[in-house]
Structures are given as C-alpha cells and as structure tokens.
Design a protein around this motif. Structure first.
Motif, PDB file in Angstrom:
ATOM      1  N   PHE A  40       0.831  -1.197   0.000  1.00 29.96           N
ATOM      2  CA  PHE A  40       0.000   0.000   0.000  1.00 29.96           C
ATOM      3  C   PHE A  40       0.870   1.254   0.000  1.00 29.96           C
ATOM      4  N   SER A  41       1.864   1.287   0.888  1.00 28.66           N
ATOM      5  CA  SER A  41       2.707   2.479   1.006  1.00 28.66           C
ATOM      6  C   SER A  41       3.540   2.727  -0.246  1.00 28.66           C
ATOM      7  N   ILE A  44       1.106   4.209  -2.880  1.00 25.31           N
ATOM      8  CA  ILE A  44       0.839   5.622  -2.549  1.00 25.31           C
ATOM      9  C   ILE A  44       2.040   6.482  -2.923  1.00 25.31           C
ATOM     10  N   SER A  51      -5.012   9.749  -2.411  1.00 22.48           N
ATOM     11  CA  SER A  51      -5.186   9.650  -0.960  1.00 22.48           C
ATOM     12  C   SER A  51      -5.261   8.186  -0.537  1.00 22.48           C
ATOM     13  N   ASP A  52      -4.976   7.943   0.742  1.00 27.84           N
ATOM     14  CA  ASP A  52      -5.056   6.586   1.301  1.00 27.84           C
ATOM     15  C   ASP A  52      -6.451   5.999   1.111  1.00 27.84           C
ATOM     16  N   ARG A  53      -7.455   6.794   1.431  1.00 28.09           N
ATOM     17  CA  ARG A  53      -8.838   6.319   1.359  1.00 28.09           C
ATOM     18  C   ARG A  53      -9.220   5.935  -0.066  1.00 28.09           C
ATOM     19  N   LEU A  55      -7.128   5.159  -2.542  1.00 25.41           N
ATOM     20  CA  LEU A  55      -6.355   3.990  -2.958  1.00 25.41           C
ATOM     21  C   LEU A  55      -7.008   2.714  -2.444  1.00 25.41           C
ATOM     22  N   ALA A  56      -7.422   2.703  -1.203  1.00 24.51           N
ATOM     23  CA  ALA A  56      -8.065   1.511  -0.638  1.00 24.51           C
ATOM     24  C   ALA A  56      -9.321   1.156  -1.440  1.00 24.51           C
TER      25      ALA A  56
END
Length: 118
Positions: A40-41, A44, A51-53, A55-56
């Motif tokens: 994930f990191s 990103i 954004s993290d949200r 991407l998820a």
C-alpha cells in the motif's frame, strides 16, 4: 446493418472495460503495480495526489474485477501485498501504447499539433 456493426453486448462489455481502465487513478495504480510497487505504502508513494482512502477503494474495485490480487502474509505485523493478475497484466500491455501516445502528444507544442491537424 452493415458488417461493421458491433452488437449491443460487445459494445456494453467494451464500455464497461474502458470505464474501469479510464477511471481516475486506476491506470496509475495498475502502472505502479507493473513497475514493482507491491505494498500500500509503495503504491501511494508512486502515485502523486492519491489519498489513502481512495487507494483503498480503488484497490478493492480492481480486485473485484479480477485485475489485482491481494495477499495477506501472516507475519507480525501482518503484511498485505498486491500484484497484478494475468488480466491486469494484459490490461497493462494495452495501456503502454496509450502512455506513449500521451507522452508524445501531451508535450507537443501547439504549432506541431496544428500542423498535424492539416
């Protein structure tokens, strides 16, 4: 109808595929995965402005369409790895010429574009 007619089912399937690949961030995420990002990191870090949200959400969507596989590695702490599926890899092969085209024409001076349109 002439022989060039595409039936409604093929047209619908193409439209759905094009919308999925063209949805904001999806192609960038797939390209990041094809270049070796697997966490994930690292995804990103490879996609500026994502954004993290989001991407998820996009990873879940790409996984549900069979383009990305998610693997949970039972370590402490748990690691989650992402990779392209064979379908995702096939899509990347289609996206590469589009990336090359966009690089060529995105940076083209206005005069060059105007000359090409004549």
């Amino acid at each position: 109808m002439d022989a060039q007619h595409i039936d409604d089912e093929l047209c619908r399937a193409f439209r759905q595929s094009a919308e999925l690949a063209g949805k904001k961030w999806n192609a960038a995420i797939l390209l990041a995965l094809s270049r070796g990002a697997d966490r994930f990191s690292s995804i990103i870090g490879s996609v500026d402005g994502l954004s993290d949200r989001l991407l998820a959400a996009r990873l879940r969507e790409l996984e549900s369409h069979g383009l990305v596989a998610r693997e949970v590695v039972p370590t402490v702490p748990v690691q989650i790895l992402y990779r392209l599926t064979p379908a995702g890899s096939d899509l990347i092969e289609i996206l590469h010429p589009l990336v090359q085209w966009s690089q060529r024409w995105e940076q083209a001076p206005t005069a060059t574009v105007a000359t090409a349109n004549r």
